[in-house]
Design a protein around this motif. Structure first.
Motif, PDB file in Angstrom:
ATOM      1  N   GLU A 134      11.817 -14.500   2.670  1.00  0.00           N
ATOM      2  CA  GLU A 134      12.358 -13.809   1.505  1.00  0.00           C
ATOM      3  C   GLU A 134      11.248 -13.494   0.500  1.00  0.00           C
ATOM      4  OE1 GLU A 134      14.816 -11.875  -1.039  1.00  0.00           O
ATOM      5  OE2 GLU A 134      15.274 -12.546   1.020  1.00  0.00           O
ATOM      6  N   ALA A 135      10.256 -14.376   0.394  1.00  0.00           N
ATOM      7  CA  ALA A 135       9.152 -14.140  -0.539  1.00  0.00           C
ATOM      8  C   ALA A 135       8.393 -12.878  -0.168  1.00  0.00           C
ATOM      9  CB  ALA A 135       8.208 -15.337  -0.559  1.00  0.00           C
ATOM     10  N   VAL A 136       8.187 -12.664   1.128  1.00  0.00           N
ATOM     11  CA  VAL A 136       7.485 -11.458   1.583  1.00  0.00           C
ATOM     12  C   VAL A 136       8.324 -10.223   1.277  1.00  0.00           C
ATOM     13  CG1 VAL A 136       6.525 -10.268   3.584  1.00  0.00           C
ATOM     14  CG2 VAL A 136       6.229 -12.737   3.354  1.00  0.00           C
ATOM     15  N   LYS A 137       9.639 -10.328   1.467  1.00  0.00           N
ATOM     16  CA  LYS A 137      10.522  -9.213   1.123  1.00  0.00           C
ATOM     17  C   LYS A 137      10.384  -8.851  -0.351  1.00  0.00           C
ATOM     18  CE  LYS A 137      14.157 -10.208   4.530  1.00  0.00           C
ATOM     19  NZ  LYS A 137      15.592 -10.577   4.698  1.00  0.00           N
ATOM     20  N   GLN A 138      10.352  -9.876  -1.208  1.00  0.00           N
ATOM     21  CA  GLN A 138      10.237  -9.615  -2.652  1.00  0.00           C
ATOM     22  C   GLN A 138       8.887  -8.992  -2.994  1.00  0.00           C
ATOM     23  OE1 GLN A 138      11.409 -12.600  -5.447  1.00  0.00           O
ATOM     24  NE2 GLN A 138      13.315 -13.110  -4.375  1.00  0.00           N
ATOM     25  N   LEU A 139       7.828  -9.470  -2.358  1.00  0.00           N
ATOM     26  CA  LEU A 139       6.511  -8.877  -2.582  1.00  0.00           C
ATOM     27  C   LEU A 139       6.501  -7.418  -2.126  1.00  0.00           C
ATOM     28  CD1 LEU A 139       4.264 -11.847  -1.426  1.00  0.00           C
ATOM     29  CD2 LEU A 139       4.278 -10.871  -3.716  1.00  0.00           C
ATOM     30  N   ASN A 140       7.101  -7.158  -0.986  1.00  0.00           N
ATOM     31  CA  ASN A 140       7.163  -5.789  -0.484  1.00  0.00           C
ATOM     32  C   ASN A 140       7.881  -4.863  -1.467  1.00  0.00           C
ATOM     33  OD1 ASN A 140       5.802  -6.373   1.891  1.00  0.00           O
ATOM     34  ND2 ASN A 140       7.668  -6.697   3.090  1.00  0.00           N
ATOM     35  N   GLU A 141       9.011  -5.326  -1.981  1.00  0.00           N
ATOM     36  CA  GLU A 141       9.787  -4.507  -2.907  1.00  0.00           C
ATOM     37  C   GLU A 141       9.058  -4.321  -4.235  1.00  0.00           C
ATOM     38  OE1 GLU A 141      13.560  -6.396  -3.273  1.00  0.00           O
ATOM     39  OE2 GLU A 141      14.121  -6.053  -1.168  1.00  0.00           O
ATOM     40  N   LYS A 142       8.475  -5.388  -4.720  1.00  0.00           N
ATOM     41  CA  LYS A 142       7.803  -5.329  -6.019  1.00  0.00           C
ATOM     42  C   LYS A 142       6.593  -4.404  -5.995  1.00  0.00           C
ATOM     43  CE  LYS A 142       5.619  -8.282  -9.504  1.00  0.00           C
ATOM     44  NZ  LYS A 142       6.511  -7.899 -10.609  1.00  0.00           N
ATOM     45  N   LEU A 143       5.849  -4.437  -4.881  1.00  0.00           N
ATOM     46  CA  LEU A 143       4.575  -3.715  -4.813  1.00  0.00           C
ATOM     47  C   LEU A 143       4.632  -2.472  -3.931  1.00  0.00           C
ATOM     48  CD1 LEU A 143       2.405  -6.928  -4.471  1.00  0.00           C
ATOM     49  CD2 LEU A 143       2.737  -5.586  -6.530  1.00  0.00           C
ATOM     50  N   LYS A 177      -5.299   3.325   0.105  1.00  0.00           N
ATOM     51  CA  LYS A 177      -4.757   2.081   0.662  1.00  0.00           C
ATOM     52  C   LYS A 177      -5.556   0.878   0.179  1.00  0.00           C
ATOM     53  CE  LYS A 177      -3.163   0.165   5.060  1.00  0.00           C
ATOM     54  NZ  LYS A 177      -2.961   0.459   6.495  1.00  0.00           N
ATOM     55  N   LEU A 178      -6.863   1.037   0.035  1.00  0.00           N
ATOM     56  CA  LEU A 178      -7.694  -0.031  -0.513  1.00  0.00           C
ATOM     57  C   LEU A 178      -7.171  -0.453  -1.880  1.00  0.00           C
ATOM     58  CD1 LEU A 178     -10.306  -1.801  -0.697  1.00  0.00           C
ATOM     59  CD2 LEU A 178     -11.408   0.202  -1.701  1.00  0.00           C
ATOM     60  N   LYS A 179      -6.880   0.519  -2.720  1.00  0.00           N
ATOM     61  CA  LYS A 179      -6.400   0.204  -4.071  1.00  0.00           C
ATOM     62  C   LYS A 179      -5.046  -0.506  -4.015  1.00  0.00           C
ATOM     63  CE  LYS A 179      -8.956   3.874  -6.410  1.00  0.00           C
ATOM     64  NZ  LYS A 179      -8.878   5.148  -7.155  1.00  0.00           N
ATOM     65  N   LYS A 180      -4.211  -0.118  -3.062  1.00  0.00           N
ATOM     66  CA  LYS A 180      -2.921  -0.801  -2.919  1.00  0.00           C
ATOM     67  C   LYS A 180      -3.138  -2.246  -2.478  1.00  0.00           C
ATOM     68  CE  LYS A 180       0.624   0.526  -3.419  1.00  0.00           C
ATOM     69  NZ  LYS A 180       1.576   0.353  -4.548  1.00  0.00           N
ATOM     70  N   ILE A 181      -4.064  -2.460  -1.542  1.00  0.00           N
ATOM     71  CA  ILE A 181      -4.368  -3.833  -1.113  1.00  0.00           C
ATOM     72  C   ILE A 181      -4.867  -4.666  -2.289  1.00  0.00           C
ATOM     73  CG2 ILE A 181      -5.975  -5.214   0.281  1.00  0.00           C
ATOM     74  CD1 ILE A 181      -5.806  -2.981   2.409  1.00  0.00           C
ATOM     75  N   LEU A 182      -5.733  -4.087  -3.101  1.00  0.00           N
ATOM     76  CA  LEU A 182      -6.257  -4.817  -4.259  1.00  0.00           C
ATOM     77  C   LEU A 182      -5.159  -5.080  -5.284  1.00  0.00           C
ATOM     78  CD1 LEU A 182      -9.751  -3.116  -4.714  1.00  0.00           C
ATOM     79  CD2 LEU A 182      -9.237  -5.376  -3.752  1.00  0.00           C
ATOM     80  N   GLU A 183      -4.163  -4.178  -5.391  1.00  0.00           N
ATOM     81  CA  GLU A 183      -3.025  -4.433  -6.272  1.00  0.00           C
ATOM     82  C   GLU A 183      -2.262  -5.671  -5.805  1.00  0.00           C
ATOM     83  OE1 GLU A 183      -0.393  -1.155  -6.818  1.00  0.00           O
ATOM     84  OE2 GLU A 183      -1.977   0.237  -7.413  1.00  0.00           O
ATOM     85  N   VAL A 184      -2.067  -5.766  -4.492  1.00  0.00           N
ATOM     86  CA  VAL A 184      -1.365  -6.924  -3.940  1.00  0.00           C
ATOM     87  C   VAL A 184      -2.121  -8.210  -4.267  1.00  0.00           C
ATOM     88  CG1 VAL A 184      -0.638  -8.076  -1.819  1.00  0.00           C
ATOM     89  CG2 VAL A 184      -0.274  -5.607  -2.088  1.00  0.00           C
ATOM     90  N   TYR A 185      -3.417  -8.189  -4.005  1.00  0.00           N
ATOM     91  CA  TYR A 185      -4.211  -9.393  -4.251  1.00  0.00           C
ATOM     92  C   TYR A 185      -4.377  -9.677  -5.738  1.00  0.00           C
ATOM     93  CZ  TYR A 185      -5.219 -10.454   0.579  1.00  0.00           C
ATOM     94  OH  TYR A 185      -5.086 -10.840   1.887  1.00  0.00           O
ATOM     95  N   ASP A 186      -4.319  -8.652  -6.552  1.00  0.00           N
ATOM     96  CA  ASP A 186      -4.374  -8.880  -7.994  1.00  0.00           C
ATOM     97  C   ASP A 186      -3.123  -9.616  -8.463  1.00  0.00           C
ATOM     98  OD1 ASP A 186      -5.946  -8.289 -10.467  1.00  0.00           O
ATOM     99  OD2 ASP A 186      -4.066  -7.337 -11.065  1.00  0.00           O
ATOM    100  N   TYR A 187      -1.979  -9.262  -7.889  1.00  0.00           N
ATOM    101  CA  TYR A 187      -0.744  -9.952  -8.272  1.00  0.00           C
ATOM    102  C   TYR A 187      -0.724 -11.385  -7.757  1.00  0.00           C
ATOM    103  CZ  TYR A 187       4.116 -11.275  -8.674  1.00  0.00           C
ATOM    104  OH  TYR A 187       5.280 -11.951  -8.974  1.00  0.00           O
ATOM    105  N   THR A 188      -1.186 -11.601  -6.513  1.00  0.00           N
ATOM    106  CA  THR A 188      -1.197 -12.966  -5.987  1.00  0.00           C
ATOM    107  C   THR A 188      -2.318 -13.810  -6.592  1.00  0.00           C
ATOM    108  OG1 THR A 188      -2.514 -12.287  -4.050  1.00  0.00           O
ATOM    109  CG2 THR A 188      -0.103 -12.310  -3.812  1.00  0.00           C
ATOM    110  N   ALA A 189      -3.123 -13.204  -7.471  1.00  0.00           N
ATOM    111  CA  ALA A 189      -4.126 -13.965  -8.230  1.00  0.00           C
ATOM    112  C   ALA A 189      -3.557 -14.442  -9.554  1.00  0.00           C
ATOM    113  CB  ALA A 189      -5.374 -13.118  -8.469  1.00  0.00           C
ATOM    114  N   THR A 190      -2.237 -14.273  -9.758  1.00  0.00           N
ATOM    115  CA  THR A 190      -1.545 -14.866 -10.901  1.00  0.00           C
ATOM    116  C   THR A 190      -0.808 -16.114 -10.420  1.00  0.00           C
ATOM    117  OG1 THR A 190       0.527 -13.651 -10.554  1.00  0.00           O
ATOM    118  CG2 THR A 190      -1.182 -12.581 -11.891  1.00  0.00           C
ATOM    119  N   VAL A 191      -0.436 -16.982 -11.327  1.00  0.00           N
ATOM    120  CA  VAL A 191       0.288 -18.197 -10.946  1.00  0.00           C
ATOM    121  C   VAL A 191       1.612 -17.836 -10.278  1.00  0.00           C
ATOM    122  CG1 VAL A 191       1.392 -20.296 -11.788  1.00  0.00           C
ATOM    123  CG2 VAL A 191      -0.798 -19.578 -12.751  1.00  0.00           C
TER     124      VAL A 191
END
Length: 515
Positions: free
Chosen positions: A69-78, A355-369
């Motif tokens: 479910e966490a991956v689903k939420q990440l997919n939807e959010k980003l 796509k690189l920028k999208k990947i960095l967006e994902v990792y930028d979000y997972t770099a928060t608590v």
């Protein structure tokens, strides 16, 4: 995080890998940030179609079955479609060899160290992976990582990976039995002379009060040579020492000889467990918990962890973490850690700049608590809970689904926490605050060789060289060899043309990185 079970080894020739991975069109590398980037990394106006992102990493536990479910939420959010592939750590060498042989790498790939996969470095030279140097500044959470983390993870002055961030400090402290100090009327040792006094007293004055001569000063692992801390605390440098812009091996320094003389004297006085030559780092805990020794050098948080075990036998035991003593020159010397464990490369063949920028967006979000907890532990208050002290506890429900830091947390880089080596779930606040003070006293020295490749002579002879140096150090400490023997060994290395070539090549790499 646990250390990697097995070093990666890639047998594929660089030529085939480079030919495949480098066969991509030139992309814009100006580093211009997407206007949609925000402090969370989410896109304000997501594309109609989610971006597919394939990520391969390692796992220290069983991979989850089914979609999380966490991956689903990440997919939807980003607005992405994450395709996560976990390779069991015990099989990662075999699996990566097969992956590389297929020449069909994922968009994002875990790598422990370029030194163990030189084919990747050759591919980097040919432009197979994205240089992230121009981009990181545009992603606020990734940009919060300390500069030294990125510097240590860079190769030839450029950043080709996202480092899996870890603290720079807190891996070095002195663990000491405060109850033994109190019983003997001693203070925390702040200098080497005071440390020598304490170690001898722990060995000779019955600090546990059992009427037996069964205690020693320090437990030091020596099976693979003395730990770097017990040498670098004298000011030897960290593996290599920069002298006027050039590197020399740390054990060339006079401070190394001073350290060997100190520990030899202490060993003779009972200040070190006599099993030192065969003790391994994993045995430090056992010797402390069994009250065989009252001093060790380890992570700040280890003092509390080991004390919990100690108090099951002796409720009055009090093992605490304190600053290491000052060197004879009056200064404190700590080694700075790399600030990361493992790195992620982004494949230029399958990833264009958008796509690189999208990947960095994902990792930028997972770099928060919040982003890290979601990716690693699942849904808050369902799969995990956050305690009053801020620590995370996985629920039974979360465990059943497969969430765990040992698996689901292995695909993200995480957020930087200076004090993560100061705390653990259940630790009383007063102990945590004392640990924070220890870390705040540290002004550590970076290892100048992070990110440098091993020289050609070292690849051929390094294991033999290291063994000779480590064996001599151990033998000098226990008195089997003299300091004069040590001087002779150093001279042998200075006269060895292959070793001198090793120093030259290492300095060439160092200067290249400095550019």
């Amino acid at each position: 995080m646990k250390p990697m079970v097995k070093k990666l080894a890639v047998l594929l020739t660089a030529t085939g890998l480079v030919a495949s991975l480098a066969a991509c069109g030139k992309a814009d590398e100006t580093g211009t940030a997407s206007s949609a980037a925000s402090t969370t990394g989410a896109s304000a106006k997501p594309a109609a179609k989610p971006t597919d992102i394939s990520i391969t990493t390692l796992a220290f536990a069983a991979a989850p079955t089914g979609e999380l479910e966490a991956v689903k939420q990440l997919n939807e959010k980003l607005n992405v479609n994450l395709k996560l592939n976990w390779i069991p750590a015990a099989q990662i060498t075999e699996k990566l060899n097969a992956l590389l042989a297929s020449r069909d790498l994922p968009d994002v790939l875990f790598l422990e160290d370029f030194n163990y996969t030189p084919a990747f470095l050759n591919a980097v030279d040919q432009g197979a992976f994205w240089d992230l140097s121009p981009y990181i500044k545009n992603y606020p959470n990734l940009a919060k990582y300390p500069d030294n983390v990125y510097k240590n993870a860079s190769v030839k002055g450029k950043l080709y990976t996202l480092p899996r961030v870890r603290p720079l400090d807190g891996h070095e402290s002195m663990l000491i039995r405060k109850d033994w100090l109190d019983k003997l009327g001693l203070q925390q040792p702040k200098t080497m002379d005071e440390l020598a006094t304490v170690l001898e007293a722990f060995a000779s004055k019955d600090p546990d009060g059992n009427g037996k001569a069964d205690t020693y000063g320090a437990v030091l692992p020596g099976a693979n040579g003395p730990s770097s801390t017990v040498l670098s605390m004298f000011g030897t440098g960290t593996k290599w020492k920069d002298e006027n812009g050039s590197l020399i091996p740390y054990w060339y320094t006079p401070q190394t000889k001073d350290a060997l003389a100190f520990w030899n004297k202490s060993y003779k006085a009972g200040g070190i467990l006599p099993d030192f030559p065969v003790l391994k780092a994993a045995q430090i805990k056992d010797m402390l918990v069994q009250s065989k020794a009252g001093v060790a050098f380890a992570n700040v948080v280890d003092a509390y962890k080991y004390n919990v075990e100690l108090q099951k036998v002796n409720p009055q035991a009090n093992l605490i973490a304190v600053e290491i003593p000052k060197a004879p020159d009056g200064k404190l010397y700590y080694e700075q850690a790399s600030g990361y464990y493992g790195q992620f490369l982004i494949n230029k063949k399958s990833v264009d700049e958008a796509k690189l920028k999208k990947i960095l967006e994902v990792y930028d979000y997972t770099a928060t608590v919040d982003g890290y907890n979601l990716a690693t532990y699942g849904i808050k208050d369902v799969d995990f809970t956050v305690k009053a002290d801020g620590s995370v506890e996985q629920t039974e429900e979360g465990k059943k689904k497969g969430y765990s830091g040992d698996t689901t947390g292995q695909w993200v880089t995480g957020y930087f926490d200076k004090y993560s080596r100061a705390k653990i779930a259940g630790m009383p606040n007063e102990i945590y605050q004392a640990n924070v003070k220890v870390i705040d006293t540290i002004s550590s020295i970076p290892d100048p060789t992070y990110g440098l490749m091993k020289s050609a002579p070292y690849k051929e002879k390094g294991a033999d060289w290291d063994k000779k140096v480590n064996d001599m150090m151990v033998n000098v400490i226990v008195g089997k060899n003299s300091l004069e023997d040590w001087d002779k060994l150093v001279k042998q290395f200075k006269d060895d043309t292959a070793f001198q070539q090793h120093i030259k090549e290492t300095n060439d790499f160092y200067k290249e990185k400095a550019k």
